[in-house]
Design a protein around this motif. Structure first.
Motif, PDB file in Angstrom:
ATOM      1  N   UNK A  51       0.856  -1.184   0.000  1.00 35.13           N
ATOM      2  CA  UNK A  51       0.000   0.000   0.000  1.00 35.13           C
ATOM      3  C   UNK A  51       0.892   1.234   0.000  1.00 35.13           C
ATOM      4  N   UNK A  52       0.739   2.102  -1.002  1.00 41.00           N
ATOM      5  CA  UNK A  52       1.716   3.162  -1.266  1.00 41.00           C
ATOM      6  C   UNK A  52       1.044   4.527  -1.367  1.00 41.00           C
ATOM      7  N   UNK A  53       1.852   5.609  -1.277  1.00 43.00           N
ATOM      8  CA  UNK A  53       1.298   6.939  -1.530  1.00 43.00           C
ATOM      9  C   UNK A  53       0.877   7.047  -2.995  1.00 43.00           C
ATOM     10  N   UNK A  54      -0.335   7.478  -3.279  1.00 41.29           N
ATOM     11  CA  UNK A  54      -0.800   7.528  -4.672  1.00 41.29           C
ATOM     12  C   UNK A  54       0.128   8.306  -5.599  1.00 41.29           C
ATOM     13  N   UNK A  55       0.721   9.376  -5.124  1.00 41.08           N
ATOM     14  CA  UNK A  55       1.556  10.212  -5.987  1.00 41.08           C
ATOM     15  C   UNK A  55       2.844   9.522  -6.412  1.00 41.08           C
ATOM     16  N   UNK A  56       3.285   8.525  -5.650  1.00 40.86           N
ATOM     17  CA  UNK A  56       4.533   7.820  -5.969  1.00 40.86           C
ATOM     18  C   UNK A  56       4.307   6.378  -6.415  1.00 40.86           C
ATOM     19  N   UNK A  57       3.103   6.086  -6.841  1.00 41.23           N
ATOM     20  CA  UNK A  57       2.795   4.699  -7.202  1.00 41.23           C
ATOM     21  C   UNK A  57       3.733   4.176  -8.290  1.00 41.23           C
ATOM     22  N   UNK A  73      -2.725   3.978  -0.993  1.00 38.70           N
ATOM     23  CA  UNK A  73      -3.079   4.049   0.409  1.00 38.70           C
ATOM     24  C   UNK A  73      -4.055   5.172   0.685  1.00 38.70           C
ATOM     25  N   UNK A  74      -4.524   5.220   1.937  1.00 43.33           N
ATOM     26  CA  UNK A  74      -5.461   6.256   2.347  1.00 43.33           C
ATOM     27  C   UNK A  74      -4.775   7.322   3.175  1.00 43.33           C
ATOM     28  N   UNK A  75      -5.587   8.160   3.807  1.00 44.45           N
ATOM     29  CA  UNK A  75      -5.056   9.270   4.591  1.00 44.45           C
ATOM     30  C   UNK A  75      -4.484   8.821   5.924  1.00 44.45           C
ATOM     31  N   UNK A  76      -4.884   7.636   6.401  1.00 44.16           N
ATOM     32  CA  UNK A  76      -4.403   7.103   7.674  1.00 44.16           C
ATOM     33  C   UNK A  76      -3.933   5.672   7.474  1.00 44.16           C
ATOM     34  N   UNK A  77      -3.223   5.142   8.485  1.00 45.28           N
ATOM     35  CA  UNK A  77      -2.763   3.764   8.382  1.00 45.28           C
ATOM     36  C   UNK A  77      -3.949   2.797   8.319  1.00 45.28           C
ATOM     37  N   UNK A  78      -4.966   3.064   9.129  1.00 43.12           N
ATOM     38  CA  UNK A  78      -6.141   2.193   9.117  1.00 43.12           C
ATOM     39  C   UNK A  78      -6.792   2.180   7.742  1.00 43.12           C
ATOM     40  N   UNK A  79      -6.922   3.331   7.123  1.00 51.17           N
ATOM     41  CA  UNK A  79      -7.501   3.402   5.782  1.00 51.17           C
ATOM     42  C   UNK A  79      -6.632   2.663   4.776  1.00 51.17           C
ATOM     43  N   UNK A  80      -5.319   2.750   4.941  1.00 52.74           N
ATOM     44  CA  UNK A  80      -4.417   2.061   4.019  1.00 52.74           C
ATOM     45  C   UNK A  80      -4.535   0.548   4.152  1.00 52.74           C
ATOM     46  N   UNK A  81      -4.639   0.055   5.384  1.00 54.18           N
ATOM     47  CA  UNK A  81      -4.787  -1.392   5.559  1.00 54.18           C
ATOM     48  C   UNK A  81      -6.116  -1.861   4.986  1.00 54.18           C
TER      49      UNK A  81
END
Length: 228
Positions: A51-57, A73-81
């Motif tokens: 799960x990665x930052x969208x801008x650096x995919x 990924x999302x804005x938080x770790x929970x959202x990314x998981x």
């Protein structure tokens, strides 16, 4: 048991003093995330979602080996998981969640987590004893009590879960909840969490000093006698 792993790699590199995502920071010439993925595969995981930052995919896709699934990924770790869990393949019956910032995690730790899941644990985390004296302090910074160390443990990753258990726990989690790790998510749902032995080499790379220590470990070439 078919195990998949989600690698949380959406964090910034600001505390490392880097101008790129922390997971892409090189350790002895290879990005942290690549070392984390290699350990998971060597430890017995069948598939990996990063799960990665969208801008650096694009940068992550170029760095990671073929077969690794990359998701935004999302804005938080929970959202990314949550995003990573949605991308896990249908064959997986177990899911591990790992930090990209733990690049020297030995495959043996991963194997211990998988063995505990195979033996029937719905959730399992690697842990180490707390060795320092631990105290409580008040608002003025004064020590008010000493906490007994015997029952305390430091929690590491990868954390492993029965897939259905983890999915149900996330489905029942409040949309705005942000917990520190995935074991906390399943514990909130009433699921018992087992433990296995962790390893000092699972230390998290957070600041520049951590990266220097990790480089010293690799340079020494001794994976069983960490210098930190």
């Amino acid at each position: 048991m078919h195990a998949a792993a989600i690698v949380a790699a959406a964090g910034s590199g600001s505390r490392l003093g880097a101008d790129l995502p922390k997971a892409l920071v090189p350790l002895a010439g290879r990005p942290l995330v690549c070392r984390a993925v290699d350990a998971l595969l060597d430890g017995g995981v069948a598939e990996v979602v990063v799960v990665v930052p969208p801008a650096q995919r694009a940068e992550f896709e170029a760095a990671l080996p073929a077969g690794v699934v990359v998701v935004d990924g999302g804005a938080t770790r929970t959202a990314s998981v949550r995003a990573g869990l949605a991308a896990v393949g249908p064959a997986a019956t177990a899911v591990l969640v790992h930090d990209a910032a733990r690049p020297l995690t030995p495959p043996a730790v991963i194997a211990r987590v998988l063995d505990a899941l195979a033996a029937g644990a719905p959730a399992v985390v690697p842990v180490l004893p707390v060795v320092d004296t631990t105290v409580l302090v008040d608002a003025d910074g004064l020590v008010t009590d000493t906490v007994p160390r015997a029952p305390l443990r430091r929690v590491q990753t990868p954390q492993g879960f029965d897939r259905a258990t983890l999915e149900a726990a996330y489905a029942g989690l409040e949309a705005d909840a942000e917990l520190t790790d995935d074991a906390a998510v399943v514990r909130r749902a009433g699921v018992p969490v087992a433990t296995v032995a962790g390893d000092d080499l699972c230390a998290k790379v957070t600041v520049a000093h951590d990266l220097t220590l990790a480089e010293l470990v690799l340079r020494a070439g001794d994976a069983r006698e960490p210098v930190w």
